[in-house]
Design a protein around this motif. Structure first.
Motif, mmCIF file in Angstrom:
data_model
loop_
_atom_site.group_PDB
_atom_site.id
_atom_site.type_symbol
_atom_site.label_atom_id
_atom_site.label_comp_id
_atom_site.label_asym_id
_atom_site.label_seq_id
_atom_site.Cartn_x
_atom_site.Cartn_y
_atom_site.Cartn_z
ATOM 1 N N PHE A 324 0.834 -1.203 0.000
ATOM 2 C CA PHE A 324 0.000 0.000 0.000
ATOM 3 C C PHE A 324 0.870 1.255 0.000
ATOM 4 C CE2 PHE A 324 -2.606 3.277 2.060
ATOM 5 C CZ PHE A 324 -3.766 3.200 1.287
ATOM 6 N N ILE A 325 1.891 1.246 0.828
ATOM 7 C CA ILE A 325 2.793 2.398 0.914
ATOM 8 C C ILE A 325 3.499 2.622 -0.419
ATOM 9 C CG2 ILE A 325 4.977 3.184 1.941
ATOM 10 C CD1 ILE A 325 3.962 1.967 4.605
ATOM 11 N N LEU A 326 4.020 1.560 -1.004
ATOM 12 C CA LEU A 326 4.747 1.697 -2.265
ATOM 13 C C LEU A 326 3.842 2.217 -3.379
ATOM 14 C CD1 LEU A 326 6.964 -1.528 -2.245
ATOM 15 C CD2 LEU A 326 7.705 0.828 -1.889
ATOM 16 N N GLU A 327 2.624 1.728 -3.430
ATOM 17 C CA GLU A 327 1.695 2.160 -4.474
ATOM 18 C C GLU A 327 1.463 3.673 -4.413
ATOM 19 O OE1 GLU A 327 -3.033 1.704 -5.745
ATOM 20 O OE2 GLU A 327 -2.196 0.407 -4.160
ATOM 21 N N HIS A 328 1.218 4.177 -3.251
ATOM 22 C CA HIS A 328 0.840 5.584 -3.142
ATOM 23 C C HIS A 328 2.051 6.518 -3.044
ATOM 24 C CE1 HIS A 328 -3.359 4.683 -3.211
ATOM 25 N NE2 HIS A 328 -3.128 3.681 -2.366
ATOM 26 N N PHE A 329 3.162 6.023 -2.550
ATOM 27 C CA PHE A 329 4.386 6.810 -2.654
ATOM 28 C C PHE A 329 4.733 7.021 -4.122
ATOM 29 C CE2 PHE A 329 6.854 6.154 1.611
ATOM 30 C CZ PHE A 329 5.814 6.747 2.300
ATOM 31 N N GLY A 330 4.509 5.972 -4.934
ATOM 32 C CA GLY A 330 4.820 6.048 -6.354
ATOM 33 C C GLY A 330 3.997 7.099 -7.083
ATOM 34 N N LYS A 331 2.761 7.305 -6.646
ATOM 35 C CA LYS A 331 1.907 8.320 -7.270
ATOM 36 C C LYS A 331 2.388 9.726 -6.954
ATOM 37 C CE LYS A 331 -2.213 5.382 -7.291
ATOM 38 N NZ LYS A 331 -3.585 5.160 -6.753
ATOM 39 N N PHE A 332 3.062 9.869 -5.830
ATOM 40 C CA PHE A 332 3.607 11.172 -5.449
ATOM 41 C C PHE A 332 4.941 11.416 -6.169
ATOM 42 C CE2 PHE A 332 6.380 13.733 -2.669
ATOM 43 C CZ PHE A 332 5.594 14.873 -2.507
ATOM 44 N N SER A 333 5.821 10.416 -6.096
ATOM 45 C CA SER A 333 7.150 10.565 -6.685
ATOM 46 C C SER A 333 7.802 9.205 -6.900
ATOM 47 C CB SER A 333 8.031 11.413 -5.764
ATOM 48 O OG SER A 333 9.394 11.231 -6.037
ATOM 49 N N ASP A 335 10.893 8.636 -7.114
ATOM 50 C CA ASP A 335 12.056 8.591 -6.224
ATOM 51 C C ASP A 335 11.655 8.185 -4.807
ATOM 52 O OD1 ASP A 335 13.792 9.350 -8.215
ATOM 53 O OD2 ASP A 335 13.743 11.471 -7.699
ATOM 54 N N LEU A 336 10.505 8.679 -4.346
ATOM 55 C CA LEU A 336 10.024 8.316 -3.016
ATOM 56 C C LEU A 336 9.720 6.830 -2.957
ATOM 57 C CD1 LEU A 336 9.089 9.008 -0.160
ATOM 58 C CD2 LEU A 336 6.873 9.682 -1.109
ATOM 59 N N ARG A 337 9.074 6.323 -3.995
ATOM 60 C CA ARG A 337 8.764 4.895 -4.042
ATOM 61 C C ARG A 337 10.044 4.061 -4.056
ATOM 62 N NH1 ARG A 337 8.362 0.379 -7.020
ATOM 63 N NH2 ARG A 337 6.498 -0.933 -6.715
ATOM 64 N N ALA A 338 11.010 4.468 -4.874
ATOM 65 C CA ALA A 338 12.263 3.718 -4.978
ATOM 66 C C ALA A 338 12.999 3.680 -3.640
ATOM 67 C CB ALA A 338 13.145 4.346 -6.050
ATOM 68 N N SER A 339 12.978 4.813 -2.933
ATOM 69 C CA SER A 339 13.628 4.874 -1.628
ATOM 70 C C SER A 339 12.977 3.898 -0.649
ATOM 71 C CB SER A 339 13.537 6.306 -1.086
ATOM 72 O OG SER A 339 13.957 6.379 0.256
ATOM 73 N N ALA A 340 11.636 3.885 -0.609
ATOM 74 C CA ALA A 340 10.917 2.984 0.305
ATOM 75 C C ALA A 340 11.098 1.525 -0.100
ATOM 76 C CB ALA A 340 9.441 3.347 0.316
ATOM 77 N N LYS A 341 11.079 1.253 -1.394
ATOM 78 C CA LYS A 341 11.222 -0.133 -1.866
ATOM 79 C C LYS A 341 12.583 -0.691 -1.463
ATOM 80 C CE LYS A 341 10.351 -3.107 -5.846
ATOM 81 N NZ LYS A 341 11.432 -4.070 -5.547
ATOM 82 N N THR A 342 13.594 0.138 -1.558
ATOM 83 C CA THR A 342 14.928 -0.292 -1.133
ATOM 84 C C THR A 342 14.922 -0.648 0.352
ATOM 85 O OG1 THR A 342 15.989 1.102 -2.800
ATOM 86 C CG2 THR A 342 17.348 0.393 -0.956
ATOM 87 N N LEU A 392 9.548 6.222 6.979
ATOM 88 C CA LEU A 392 10.130 6.103 5.639
ATOM 89 C C LEU A 392 10.298 7.483 5.003
ATOM 90 C CD1 LEU A 392 8.221 2.944 4.378
ATOM 91 C CD2 LEU A 392 10.694 3.142 4.729
ATOM 92 N N GLY A 393 9.500 8.439 5.460
ATOM 93 C CA GLY A 393 9.694 9.820 5.027
ATOM 94 C C GLY A 393 11.040 10.357 5.504
ATOM 95 N N HIS A 394 11.404 10.027 6.738
ATOM 96 C CA HIS A 394 12.723 10.409 7.240
ATOM 97 C C HIS A 394 13.822 9.770 6.389
ATOM 98 C CE1 HIS A 394 11.498 12.584 10.791
ATOM 99 N NE2 HIS A 394 10.775 11.574 11.245
ATOM 100 N N ALA A 395 13.616 8.515 6.009
ATOM 101 C CA ALA A 395 14.597 7.819 5.176
ATOM 102 C C ALA A 395 14.729 8.512 3.814
ATOM 103 C CB ALA A 395 14.194 6.357 4.992
ATOM 104 N N PHE A 396 13.599 8.993 3.271
ATOM 105 C CA PHE A 396 13.638 9.714 1.995
ATOM 106 C C PHE A 396 14.391 11.035 2.161
ATOM 107 C CE2 PHE A 396 11.567 12.601 -1.174
ATOM 108 C CZ PHE A 396 12.076 11.979 -2.312
ATOM 109 N N ILE A 423 6.010 14.007 7.710
ATOM 110 C CA ILE A 423 4.617 14.453 7.731
ATOM 111 C C ILE A 423 4.023 14.377 6.324
ATOM 112 C CG2 ILE A 423 3.111 16.442 8.113
ATOM 113 C CD1 ILE A 423 4.120 15.125 10.690
ATOM 114 N N MET A 424 4.813 14.725 5.327
ATOM 115 C CA MET A 424 4.345 14.639 3.941
ATOM 116 C C MET A 424 3.944 13.199 3.604
ATOM 117 S SD MET A 424 3.790 16.358 1.104
ATOM 118 C CE MET A 424 4.803 17.842 1.058
#
Length: 600
Positions: A324-333, A335-342, A392-396, A423-424
């Motif tokens: 769920f997180i990866l799907e919706h991070f990907g819609k935002f960016s 790069d955000l999705r790639a960071s979380a997937k890693t 994961l936002g902190h990780a990004f 927060i984003m």
């Protein structure tokens, strides 16, 4: 629910007793020795009258050496902390942490020496020297800040003594709080079975759907805190007592003074934000009262504050949460999705609840390998999914800095801005759930999670601010008893929650388990969370207006949070944080969610 993962640290070092770790530790001590020699033979002999080119070279070399030390010490510290926070009974980790902290005293002394030296150069000499060195020029903001803060230093011998004494003073008391709270457990009957529950798991029962369980959890929690309150009161007295003495000796106006400087804001900014927060209390009390009404009550007791609402039968497996997180991070960016997937793929996350593990959640960088590690206590609730997204936002945030090639000194981010990406990400996930359902009960559940979190960051954080403010004022006069701390906390909660909660059932023991109070070098670890929520909410509104064009500026902001004041960075987006209007506008977004919540 599938078993949440534990993190993997083996690509950093094989183990705490491995030759690779020992070699890194030896290198760290060697770098410190080299810098000590460099300071004694070269830096200490230069002053404002030194030729600007020579002075610039010394500044640049000092910066480069500190960056190398910070990268290695940051990696060693995170590696050790990965063991200490997940198993407080790990004696090897505890011993290794103590050894590391002993050596860190030398780093602290070097920081003080450098700060004092830069401060003595004067503005004119520093400005000239900074221009003639590429390394110094790249760190101009840090050098200017270092010079400004040097006026709050004691003498070099005094600062050295303070660094050594804190290991057996405030720092030791902070460790004691962590050990006591992580090892405390309670026999608790749940689903017909009695089992020993660690305190983080017991605290998580506050969101259990059954009120009887929530109330019993609240009572069991308070009984447990009652049994260790004197130990924790002694710890808090030790931490705050040390801070009071050092603030006075360093010429600080008060404990808040250093916190404001660390946050890279000023008092007008803090006053504007706090004023908007106070103005929002009636709105949040309306939310509390409406929730009580939905639960068939007149007022909420503390154990009902976190009660789930609406359709809450959804329990996420960790795999479902990650998807769920990866799907919706990907819609935002992407790069955000790639960071979380890693982070998911490479086992950077420790999400399992277990005995001996610290409660709560956090993210830490591992500089040498340009990675992050995330700790959470995942229980399958939407709240724990949101928390995971937050971390994961902190990780990004770390990812953006690493990608931009920022040095360790350029990455030193104030707490106020450290919450921006988290927060984003939390907002992205919440808005995604809201957009996917037309079911009023599902919407109610998501809004409840969102508003509950917002109320904690605005209303409860303000109560923690009031608590810490009074503790500092009174600790300057004498030690406080556990009952004193309880009384201060309870009055702070009454001042903020007001008639939104049942005054008979508040949480007077909040001070016992919040680790934020127990850091001798970091006071008022509370208002920056409110800053982060409201600043992040304001940025999300700008993203909604600008769309994809927002992303490059946003990534650049995250990469630059260590290189400018909060006001200057906010100004890039046309935000004036010294005016109450910005904070009030962000709260107005939350108010619309309260309106929707009350309508359902």
């Amino acid at each position: 629910m599938s078993t949440p993962p534990r993190w993997d640290m083996t690509n950093v070092y094989p183990s705490l007793e491995s030759k690779q770790y020992k070699a890194a530790f030896k290198k760290y001590t060697g770098l410190l020795t080299e810098l000590e020699t460099f300071f004694a033979k070269k830096v200490s002999k230069a002053d404002a009258k030194t030729d600007p080119k020579k002075l610039g070279k010394l500044l640049g070399e000092s910066v480069d050496r500190f960056n190398a030390i910070y990268e290695l010490s940051g990696t060693l510290g995170s590696y050790i902390y990965a063991f200490v926070t997940t198993d407080s009974r790990d004696k090897v980790a505890m011993r290794t942490l103590s050894e590391f902290e002993q050596v860190q005293v030398r780093q602290s002394i070097l920081n003080t020496q450098f700060q004092a030296w830069v401060g003595k150069l004067g503005k004119a000499a520093l400005a000239k020297a900074t221009k003639v060195s590429l390394s110094a020029k790249a760190h101009a903001f840090m050098l200017k800040e270092t010079a400004e803060q040097s006026k709050y230093l004691m003498s070099e011998p005094e600062e050295g003594l303070a660094a050594e004494l804190t290991l057996s003073g405030g720092n030791a008391f902070g460790k004691l709080q962590g050990t006591v709270t992580s090892q405390l457990s309670v026999d608790f009957e749940l689903d017909g079975k009695t089992k020993k529950m660690p305190m983080p798991a017991l605290i998580n029962l506050r969101s259990h759907p059954d009120e009887t369980v929530r109330r019993r959890g609240y009572e069991a929690e308070n009984k447990a805190w009652e049994s260790v309150k004197e130990t924790l009161a002694a710890s808090l007295n030790g931490v705050k007592g040390e801070a009071v003495v050092l603030n006075k000796r360093r010429g600080r106006e008060d404990a808040l003074h250093s916190a404001i400087d660390l946050a890279r804001i000023d008092r007008p900014t803090l006053d504007a934000m706090l004023g908007a927060m106070r103005d929002s209390f009636p709105m949040f009390r309306r939310y509390f009262k409406n929730k009580a009404k939905k639960l068939g009550k007149t007022k909420l007791a503390w154990w009902d504050l976190f009660a789930p609402m609406g359709k809450t039968d959804k329990v996420y497996s960790f795999k479902e949460a990650s998807s769920f997180i990866l799907e919706h991070f990907g819609k935002f960016s992407p790069d955000l999705r790639a960071s979380a997937k890693t982070a998911f793929d490479k086992k950077w996350i420790d999400a399992e609840q277990r005995d001996g593990k610290r409660g709560g959640a956090f993210c830490m960088g591992v500089p040498a390998v340009k990675e992050s590690r995330v700790l959470s206590n995942f229980d399958g609730s939407f709240d724990s999914v949101s928390t995971l997204a937050h971390e994961l936002g902190h990780a990004f945030h770390n990812y953006c800095a690493y990608e931009a090639g920022k040095t360790e000194l350029q990455q030193i981010t104030p707490m106020t801005l450290a919450e921006t990406a988290s927060i984003m990400c939390e907002t992205i996930i919440t808005e995604a759930v809201l957009s996917q359902t037309n079911d009023p009960q599902e919407q109610l559940a998501v809004l409840e999670a969102q508003l509950n979190n917002a109320s904690q960051v605005i209303v409860d954080i303000y109560s923690r601010y009031l608590f810490e403010k009074e503790v500092f004022e009174r600790r300057a006069q004498s030690e406080l008893s556990a009952d004193d701390f309880n009384d201060i906390m309870e009055r702070a909660q009454k001042a903020t929650y007001g008639d939104g909660l049942d005054e008979r059932y508040l949480q007077k023991f909040m001070w016992t388990w919040k680790p934020h109070y127990y850091s001798p070098g970091l006071s008022f670890y509370n208002f920056p969370y409110a800053f982060g929520l409201l600043f992040g909410t304001g940025l999300y509104a700008i993203y909604q207006q600008r769309g994809a064009d927002f992303l490059p500026d946003y990534k650049n902001l995250l990469a630059s949070t260590g290189e400018a004041s909060a006001a200057d960075l906010a100004a890039r987006f046309g935000i004036n944080i010294r005016k109450k209007k910005f904070w009030a506008d962000s709260i107005a977004i939350l108010a619309k969610r309260v309106d929707r919540y009350c309508e359902l």
